[in-house]
Scaffold this motif. Sequence first.
Motif, PDB file in Angstrom:
ATOM      1  N   ASP B 116      47.117  48.109  36.204  1.00  0.00           N
ATOM      2  CA  ASP B 116      47.320  47.045  35.212  1.00  0.00           C
ATOM      3  C   ASP B 116      48.455  47.400  34.248  1.00  0.00           C
ATOM      4  O   ASP B 116      49.201  46.538  33.812  1.00  0.00           O
ATOM      5  N   LYS B 120      51.682  45.043  33.721  1.00  0.00           N
ATOM      6  CA  LYS B 120      51.951  44.547  32.371  1.00  0.00           C
ATOM      7  C   LYS B 120      53.391  44.878  31.967  1.00  0.00           C
ATOM      8  O   LYS B 120      54.134  44.005  31.500  1.00  0.00           O
ATOM      9  N   ILE B 149      45.556  39.599  32.913  1.00  0.00           N
ATOM     10  CA  ILE B 149      45.552  40.879  33.629  1.00  0.00           C
ATOM     11  C   ILE B 149      44.162  41.523  33.656  1.00  0.00           C
ATOM     12  O   ILE B 149      43.712  42.020  34.690  1.00  0.00           O
ATOM     13  N   ASP B 150      43.458  41.478  32.500  1.00  0.00           N
ATOM     14  CA  ASP B 150      42.161  42.148  32.428  1.00  0.00           C
ATOM     15  C   ASP B 150      41.128  41.535  33.365  1.00  0.00           C
ATOM     16  O   ASP B 150      40.109  42.160  33.667  1.00  0.00           O
ATOM     17  N   LEU B 157      45.182  42.291  41.579  1.00  0.00           N
ATOM     18  CA  LEU B 157      46.241  43.144  41.051  1.00  0.00           C
ATOM     19  C   LEU B 157      47.269  43.447  42.134  1.00  0.00           C
ATOM     20  O   LEU B 157      48.483  43.412  41.903  1.00  0.00           O
TER      21      LEU B 157
END
Lengths: 637, 637
Positions: B116, B120, B149-150, B157
Amino acid sequence: MASAAKAAVEAVQDGVKKLAVKEGSTNVLERRLFFIPSFKIYGSVAGFYDFGPPGCAIKQNVTQLWRQHFILEESMLEVECPAVTPEAVLKASGHVDRFTDFMVTDAKTGDCHRADHLLKAALEALLEDPKAGLMPEKKSEAEDVLARIDELDGPGLGAALTKYGVKAPETKNDISAPFPFNLMFKTSIGPKGDTVGYLRPETAQGIFVNFKDLLYYNGGKLPFAAAQIGQSYRNEISPRAGLLRVREFTQAEIEHFVNPDDKDHPKFASVQDVTPLLFSCALQTNEAKRPEAMSLGDAVAQKIIANQTLAYFIGRTYLFLVGIGIASERLRFRQHLPNEMAHYAEDCWDAEVECSYGWVECVGLADRSAYDLRAHSAASKTPLEAYEKFAEPRYEQVLVAKPNKAAIGKQFKKEGKPLQESLDALTQEDAACIKKSFDEGKPATVSAGGRDFEVTPALLDIKQEEQKLSGRKFTPSVIEPSFGIGRIIYCMFEHAYYARESNEDKSVFRFKAAVAPLKAAVFPLVQQPELNATARSISAALTRAGLANTVDTTGTTIGKRYARTDELGVPYDITVDRTTIDGDGSVTLRERDTTAQVRVHQDAVAELVQQLVTGAVTWQMVLDTHPAQQPAAEDNT
Amino acid sequence: MASAAKAAVEAVQDGVKKLAVKEGSTNVLERRLFFIPSFKIYGSVAGFYDFGPPGCAIKQNVTQLWRQHFILEESMLEVECPAVTPEAVLKASGHVDRFTDFMVTDAKTGDCHRADHLLKAALEALLEDPKAGLMPEKKSEAEDVLARIDELDGPGLGAALTKYGVKAPETKNDISAPFPFNLMFKTSIGPKGDTVGYLRPETAQGIFVNFKDLLYYNGGKLPFAAAQIGQSYRNEISPRAGLLRVREFTQAEIEHFVNPDDKDHPKFASVQDVTPLLFSCALQTNEAKRPEAMSLGDAVAQKIIANQTLAYFIGRTYLFLVGIGIASERLRFRQHLPNEMAHYAEDCWDAEVECSYGWVECVGLADRSAYDLRAHSAASKTPLEAYEKFAEPRYEQVLVAKPNKAAIGKQFKKEGKPLQESLDALTQEDAACIKKSFDEGKPATVSAGGRDFEVTPALLDIKQEEQKLSGRKFTPSVIEPSFGIGRIIYCMFEHAYYARESNEDKSVFRFKAAVAPLKAAVFPLVQQPELNATARSISAALTRAGLANTVDTTGTTIGKRYARTDELGVPYDITVDRTTIDGDGSVTLRERDTTAQVRVHQDAVAELVQQLVTGAVTWQMVLDTHPAQQPAAEDNT
């Protein structure tokens, strides 16, 4: 009665009493959650304990008192370092290679046992067995092995286990030869899995690796002490004996860094009249084998304790332990025998406390010389030294060696470079050696870059010169007092425990007020809203005064409620009754050990308890100045 | 200036100011050993920090204040459990299976990265790159992925990393597909190596596994809270951001157990007027996206916060954080969005504090319903329930099923035994199902002992009966406030830091007196034995009053010594000069933030400082009642 028989009877009585204390205290300690086996609902894992509410409060109080007694009082530098430690640190300290116990395995089940424990149990059984019919010389031989178990290495233990035919306990299977088992918990740091880490086996190493920064923080001045309180980990082979041998425990360690040439302590006078039981090497090896009370001043003067600083910490440790409730007559300081000490140690003493498990090492106090700093300095290639400025400059004869660069280049060409470097870095010892050859008219042989060079005065000029030295660099010595907090607390529990004379089923802990988990409990005599409200407001006043307390509004008899708080060692109980509401506003204040009761006004009781807890007033003063309350009959049942 | 431009300029100014605070404070924090990378002389290991002397003292003060504010004030049950935890506990809690981050590896070097974090960084770079020339729809797509993203799982991903062509940082090599990496440090307990253990990733589990004992200790009554302060461990893939993301850290966690049908809190009134910045789900998803100040009373009344108990702890947390020096305008409580919360959670709020790293989660406050107790109850096969006695007995219709033992035996002989057992243990649901069949005139099929049985009314009598119920068993809900002590302290450092207006090179920490590492420093103005002796005796008086202090006898200028203590955030400096010895016996007392100085008699100064530290008197009161001392010129240079 003959004195031997009398002694034997007394020993038995003493044993029975200790067993009663152990059973009584263990019962209360587990039932009231002072400490309990961890992960109980999953069947527990040996060597791990939780502190429940009263145990946790006591542990907090003891560590805070330790902090006040040592860190605040001596302005020590407290640090907190991680438990997870990379391998390099513990390789340098010697733990990766040598922090081991010898283990044997059961040949059939694979179960693991500590070799020394098996040998000890076997020898004790042999010596106590009337049917063994040992010849006197065999008996004395077995006694000798038993006394020296801690000195045996792997082969020595193996030979003894074989000689006495020791088998695995319970299964009686054959056992393997002893092999070393490292007691550190191993883990891996980071995602790649290539960085080995261990859980620290002691907190001390975190201080040593920070020495350079701490010395700088202290303005470069010695002596100074750093301290750390935290968890340490030892993956014991077969943990037992409750809190005394666990796999995770709290240590409080001090490293006092000092100039090796001056181990006097400026505050030694404050402890020189402290008179603990000292069990010196001499007393351990003489006929009587008994410790003797001796003032620390005398012990240093007679060189029984190596120096003032070590004796100072023995004195401060004594005052701390007695202050939190360890009985002074059951506390002794035992000196390590020469064969127990590491080769680098100058002097070591253990504070041992007697409890139902025997004499238990609770604090180790060691003058470890410069060993630890030297080890980390060598491994990390970081100088860990202090600088001492001489009061007067000193003049010393030194050898100054000057290589003749041109001549070396001419003679050896490129190959002369390592020689040049080697000669630039000559130690005083090497220079002296070379000078001796030159003085005898001979060339000297110098190894450099993997070959030998013949060096003549034409290549190297060596002269003796007088140098003015205004100070010197040196590696400080360290004096290390190391406290096992769990062991100290367990021994304190036993020393504080007693059963009421009036009723042996009633257990009491006579905790010092500063140590007690709760300082007071507040009871409404009967369940009435007005009484409950007054009880809660007294509780709030106690809380504002920083005194941990509880309110018990169960309608149980007051006698039962007193008994419950006695089991937790709560020093003061406050009872609210109808007089508080309808009469003069007073409550009953009852002291735990005398069970005496007085009447105190409800608005004054929180402050009075605070004064009692801090020691500003004594219970006798309270008895003298307040009207007595006759205890209700149930309190004595 | 147009408001947008003005806002942009302000944002830049704000950014510059924050950077200055970060750089200034980091410089002082590291130089004065507040905290330092661990194992420095061995090159350090990412994610591990030591607290040096001032940091350690502050951490002690903060945890003691926490203990006073939460545990003592609420009579919570404090426990202390080991960090080493057997696998069964963390299997039940879900950590063995799900406590993971997604990792990718560099295809050539094998270096590990958090998936992540890479995504990011790549998206942020893309969105900020003017040369990328993104179409509006591509831009909004990238923004959308960045915001979510979380929520992405491994395949999600992976797809995004592929789509945006993300490479390994620095090397620019290809990366692997993301795979889950468990963040727990693994170890092995005991000598056989067959017992897997982990270092706990949170302290909470130790409380849950002790629930049964703790409920018993509390007299079987709800609600009650238990708390634990201790180390937790997370083997982060790539730790960064200093104290904010470390591999070993101190947590302080509370588990407040409560009847799920009654989450009111008896002391809610005491916090209902507390008005923190609340960033509810609604405020996060509306146009403005700004938190708003709102009283907790209103927030509960408007059902923004789910219940009084959760709101009570939000209020207590606010008071605690502001009390130790967190700026209230840089503290907000952010509600978890529905997709952030675990399915079982009823409501979650994070206390977020703004510092130079942005808004940092420092405390999590969650209503976790009965999830944890149910998970441990199922895995350990131990009921973890409370009992509620009804105020009035309740009457309920229940199905009573009576198997006809004789008929079952006759029909099925030996094979009827499992059927008999099964019918004895029928749940209400099963009984209702069977009764339905019987009511329809059909037999029911019951599985038992691996086969199906046809059951008729002749074999099983089912009747509906009214039962009197005096209470019920239930699994309590838990409300969990969880504090990251290191993060809180780091944010407090930044909020306390400033540079003197008169001289920007002079750094000051405006620590609250209760938090400050030392409460006072004592200086002899010049190096003279009489002044030194007086300074030491004032220091001893401070120590007796329980106030950590230091004596600085270096001959440095007094201005430099003031600057040194300002950097440590020491609130009061005491200077001994010739007037103290030859004159009226007074010393100079100087306050850190005003730098104002007064003269106080040497015998009164320790007590006065104590009153200042406890808040019994204010500095303004001291200024009003004591003669002023004009600062020497050097103090202002």
